[in-house]
Design a protein around this motif. Sequence first.
Motif, PDB file in Angstrom:
ATOM      1  N   PHE A 248       0.911  -1.388   0.116  1.00 52.25           N
ATOM      2  CA  PHE A 248       0.020   0.103  -0.057  1.00 52.25           C
ATOM      3  C   PHE A 248       0.746   1.295   0.014  1.00 52.25           C
ATOM      4  O   PHE A 248       0.702   2.066  -0.758  1.00 52.25           O
ATOM      5  CB  PHE A 248      -0.886   0.207   1.386  1.00 52.25           C
ATOM      6  CG  PHE A 248      -1.743   1.337   1.437  1.00 52.25           C
ATOM      7  CD1 PHE A 248      -2.882   1.456   0.859  1.00 52.25           C
ATOM      8  CD2 PHE A 248      -1.235   2.285   2.146  1.00 52.25           C
ATOM      9  CE1 PHE A 248      -3.780   2.770   1.126  1.00 52.25           C
ATOM     10  CE2 PHE A 248      -1.829   3.390   2.297  1.00 52.25           C
ATOM     11  CZ  PHE A 248      -3.008   3.791   1.661  1.00 52.25           C
ATOM     12  N   GLU A 282     -10.611   7.618   1.581  1.00 54.22           N
ATOM     13  CA  GLU A 282     -10.724   6.034   0.961  1.00 54.22           C
ATOM     14  C   GLU A 282      -9.712   5.173   1.234  1.00 54.22           C
ATOM     15  O   GLU A 282      -9.490   4.259   1.765  1.00 54.22           O
ATOM     16  CB  GLU A 282     -11.604   5.687  -0.140  1.00 54.22           C
ATOM     17  CG  GLU A 282     -10.654   6.311  -1.412  1.00 54.22           C
ATOM     18  CD  GLU A 282     -11.146   7.758  -1.909  1.00 54.22           C
ATOM     19  OE1 GLU A 282     -10.690   8.006  -3.025  1.00 54.22           O
ATOM     20  OE2 GLU A 282     -11.338   8.608  -1.061  1.00 54.22           O
ATOM     21  N   HIS A 283      -8.494   5.994   0.965  1.00 48.08           N
ATOM     22  CA  HIS A 283      -7.211   5.400   1.103  1.00 48.08           C
ATOM     23  C   HIS A 283      -6.649   5.420   2.571  1.00 48.08           C
ATOM     24  O   HIS A 283      -6.091   4.256   2.804  1.00 48.08           O
ATOM     25  CB  HIS A 283      -6.013   6.104   0.191  1.00 48.08           C
ATOM     26  CG  HIS A 283      -6.442   5.932  -1.247  1.00 48.08           C
ATOM     27  ND1 HIS A 283      -6.699   5.021  -1.995  1.00 48.08           N
ATOM     28  CD2 HIS A 283      -6.113   7.135  -2.041  1.00 48.08           C
ATOM     29  CE1 HIS A 283      -6.789   5.262  -3.159  1.00 48.08           C
ATOM     30  NE2 HIS A 283      -6.435   6.484  -3.440  1.00 48.08           N
ATOM     31  N   ARG A 285      -8.826   4.967   4.979  1.00 52.16           N
ATOM     32  CA  ARG A 285      -9.504   3.762   5.506  1.00 52.16           C
ATOM     33  C   ARG A 285      -9.085   2.517   5.121  1.00 52.16           C
ATOM     34  O   ARG A 285      -9.081   1.610   5.836  1.00 52.16           O
ATOM     35  CB  ARG A 285     -11.079   3.950   4.881  1.00 52.16           C
ATOM     36  CG  ARG A 285     -11.804   5.003   5.604  1.00 52.16           C
ATOM     37  CD  ARG A 285     -13.388   4.636   5.295  1.00 52.16           C
ATOM     38  NE  ARG A 285     -13.577   5.077   3.545  1.00 52.16           N
ATOM     39  CZ  ARG A 285     -13.903   6.131   3.329  1.00 52.16           C
ATOM     40  NH1 ARG A 285     -13.930   7.249   4.111  1.00 52.16           N
ATOM     41  NH2 ARG A 285     -14.259   5.978   1.977  1.00 52.16           N
ATOM     42  N   GLU A 286      -8.376   2.487   4.019  1.00 51.41           N
ATOM     43  CA  GLU A 286      -7.617   1.390   3.460  1.00 51.41           C
ATOM     44  C   GLU A 286      -6.551   1.076   4.292  1.00 51.41           C
ATOM     45  O   GLU A 286      -6.516  -0.255   4.780  1.00 51.41           O
ATOM     46  CB  GLU A 286      -7.396   1.372   2.068  1.00 51.41           C
ATOM     47  CG  GLU A 286      -6.654   0.090   1.461  1.00 51.41           C
ATOM     48  CD  GLU A 286      -6.251   0.362  -0.088  1.00 51.41           C
ATOM     49  OE1 GLU A 286      -5.590  -0.732  -0.466  1.00 51.41           O
ATOM     50  OE2 GLU A 286      -6.547   1.453  -0.664  1.00 51.41           O
ATOM     51  N   THR A 289      -7.716  -0.190   7.565  1.00 45.62           N
ATOM     52  CA  THR A 289      -8.024  -1.733   7.551  1.00 45.62           C
ATOM     53  C   THR A 289      -6.890  -2.812   7.614  1.00 45.62           C
ATOM     54  O   THR A 289      -6.743  -3.640   8.118  1.00 45.62           O
ATOM     55  CB  THR A 289      -8.810  -1.855   6.431  1.00 45.62           C
ATOM     56  OG1 THR A 289     -10.065  -1.226   6.481  1.00 45.62           O
ATOM     57  CG2 THR A 289      -9.239  -3.341   5.990  1.00 45.62           C
TER      58      THR A 289
END
Length: 306
Positions: A248, A282-283, A285-286, A289
């Motif tokens: 990531f 959104e990144h 949150r990724e 996770t």
Amino acid sequence: MTTEPFTGILTAVVTPLTGDASAVDAAGVKRQAEHIISGGIHGLVPGGSTGEFTTLTLDERKQANELYVEAAAGRVPVVAGTGALSTGETVELSVHAEKAGAAAVMIVPPFYDAPDFEELLAHYGAVSDAVDIPIMYYNIPSATGVQLTPEQLARLARETAVTSYKDTGGDFAWFSAVKELHAQDITALNGWDTLTFAALASGAQAGVWGTAGVIPRLCAELYEALGVRGDLHAGRELWSRIFPICRFLESHNYACGIKTGVELVGVSAGPTRRPVQPLAPEHRRELRTLLEAAGVETVDDAAATA
């Protein structure tokens, strides 16, 4: 020159900034150092790409290096990033780092004019004449346009105070050629996150790893499993948790990803400097996770930005 080979995981650290990104945050440096050292990591490397060195003034670079040496307080070595566009500025930063107490300096080749090999010999030679601490060559050809052969890198080490190099080239065959064929001249340190398992399993004695600023305990455990015990089974289990985080981070602006990560685990280092923008929600949150899937405790966003 005094020199001792680096072993273990050295964290490529962020440069903590105040909330408006206008100044280096001294308290933030202490917070990062304690988080990393208490997690079992073996050294700190400020002033590199993860530290946003290209956005800092000369005085800010000196300040950040000083603060990390002070925060480490002799518990682990500090390798200060001192690469600059000119030889004069590189020498100035390196002399300052030595006086501040750095164990070594990490120097990236000048990254605009892409000097040829003879120019590099003179550049690193000038620093070698000015300081009495080892030099770590920072190999990152995607940013510098400089790609040495393994033989040239070995010659650079023989003729200057370069004793090791951080490889952020991503070419594992090239890294292996240096490590296997030129170990008598230079020590190979992995600096490409997603190749960490391969490098340690192949016998690399150290790595410079930004992810260790976010998840120091897991990174230290990976080194212990592979670099100390040679336990491939334990190493593979740890790597299955760490690798998605590394992948990531390599897919986004790296300094921004690391700063988001340290914020998510509760040791905020402030924003990145523009033009780099925050990770999209959104990144973010990724990444949260992925951290939680690896067993890392995160804090909620209100606490992370407090």
